[in-house]
Design a protein around this motif. Structure first.
Motif, PDB file in Angstrom:
ATOM      1  N   ASP A  20       0.800  -1.220   0.000  1.00 28.81           N
ATOM      2  CA  ASP A  20       0.000   0.000   0.000  1.00 28.81           C
ATOM      3  C   ASP A  20       0.838   1.279   0.000  1.00 28.81           C
ATOM      4  OD1 ASP A  20      -2.594   1.122  -0.031  1.00 28.81           O
ATOM      5  OD2 ASP A  20      -2.427   1.595   2.103  1.00 28.81           O
ATOM      6  N   GLU A  45       2.406   4.367  -0.981  1.00 22.89           N
ATOM      7  CA  GLU A  45       2.181   5.231  -2.148  1.00 22.89           C
ATOM      8  C   GLU A  45       3.475   5.858  -2.649  1.00 22.89           C
ATOM      9  OE1 GLU A  45      -0.892   7.982  -1.150  1.00 22.89           O
ATOM     10  OE2 GLU A  45      -2.327   6.389  -0.737  1.00 22.89           O
ATOM     11  N   GLY A 102       5.077   2.602  -4.800  1.00 21.64           N
ATOM     12  CA  GLY A 102       4.180   2.254  -5.894  1.00 21.64           C
ATOM     13  C   GLY A 102       4.600   1.029  -6.677  1.00 21.64           C
ATOM     14  N   ALA A 156       1.797  -1.811  -6.310  1.00 20.51           N
ATOM     15  CA  ALA A 156       0.409  -1.358  -6.359  1.00 20.51           C
ATOM     16  C   ALA A 156      -0.490  -2.382  -7.050  1.00 20.51           C
ATOM     17  CB  ALA A 156       0.324  -0.012  -7.079  1.00 20.51           C
ATOM     18  N   SER A 200      -2.525  -4.634  -4.730  1.00 20.24           N
ATOM     19  CA  SER A 200      -3.417  -4.043  -3.726  1.00 20.24           C
ATOM     20  C   SER A 200      -4.733  -4.803  -3.586  1.00 20.24           C
ATOM     21  CB  SER A 200      -3.673  -2.579  -4.034  1.00 20.24           C
ATOM     22  OG  SER A 200      -4.315  -2.462  -5.287  1.00 20.24           O
TER      23      SER A 200
END
Length: 166
Positions: free
Chosen positions: A123, A125, A128, A131, A134
């Motif tokens: 998770d 950010e 990334g 991702a 997720s």
């Protein structure tokens, strides 16, 4: 003359400590003081080699090649892949697992990597990189937070429906 062998029972009797008041059999003291017979022990297995360092070209692998082949074959059971491509996918899988583990270690708060640490790495950010995972590794939540989220989604859907009608 014929040689006689003593039976195991007699040898055990000779090896036991003498009882007071009974005459000692011949060689009793020698049998009692002799070291016990121990069956030959198998040598200890060799120590397991340490895992190869990240980025090394050691032939030892962390993920079995057979597991990669099963993943590639999928449900059809067909493995139509060259050896070079299989090796590249194998190495890429190992690098991916190493990178995910390293990111999870940074997010962990103790000695072990838990689900929360992996979910936090996915998770993240700032990075990334993970991702795409997720949906597979969502962050943990409480039931109350889940209910609140569902109620908010329902309210948003109702507002959208009212806006479309107007």
């Amino acid at each position: 003359s014929r040689q006689t062998r003593s039976s195991p029972r007699r040898r055990r009797a000779m090896a036991s400590p003498p009882t007071p008041g009974l005459p000692l059999p011949p060689n009793a003291i020698k049998a009692f003081l002799a070291p016990p017979l121990v069956p030959a022990m198998a040598p200890a297995p060799p120590a397991r080699p340490p895992p190869p360092a990240a980025g090394s070209s050691d032939s030892a692998t962390l993920i079995p090649l057979a597991a990669i082949k099963r993943l590639i074959a999928g449900e059809t059971g067909e493995n139509k892949m060259g050896a070079d491509a299989l090796h590249l996918i194998h190495k890429a899988s190992e690098l991916f697992v190493e990178k995910l583990a390293a990111a999870s270690v940074k997010k962990s708060d103790g000695e072990t990597i838990g689900y929360d640490a992996v979910a936090a790495a996915v998770d993240d950010e700032d990075q990334g990189e993970f991702a795409f995972l997720s949906d597979l590794v969502p962050p943990t939540t409480t039931f109350e937070a889940y209910l609140a989220q569902q109620q908010q989604l329902q309210q948003e859907q109702q507002q959208e429906a009212m806006n479309e009608e107007a």
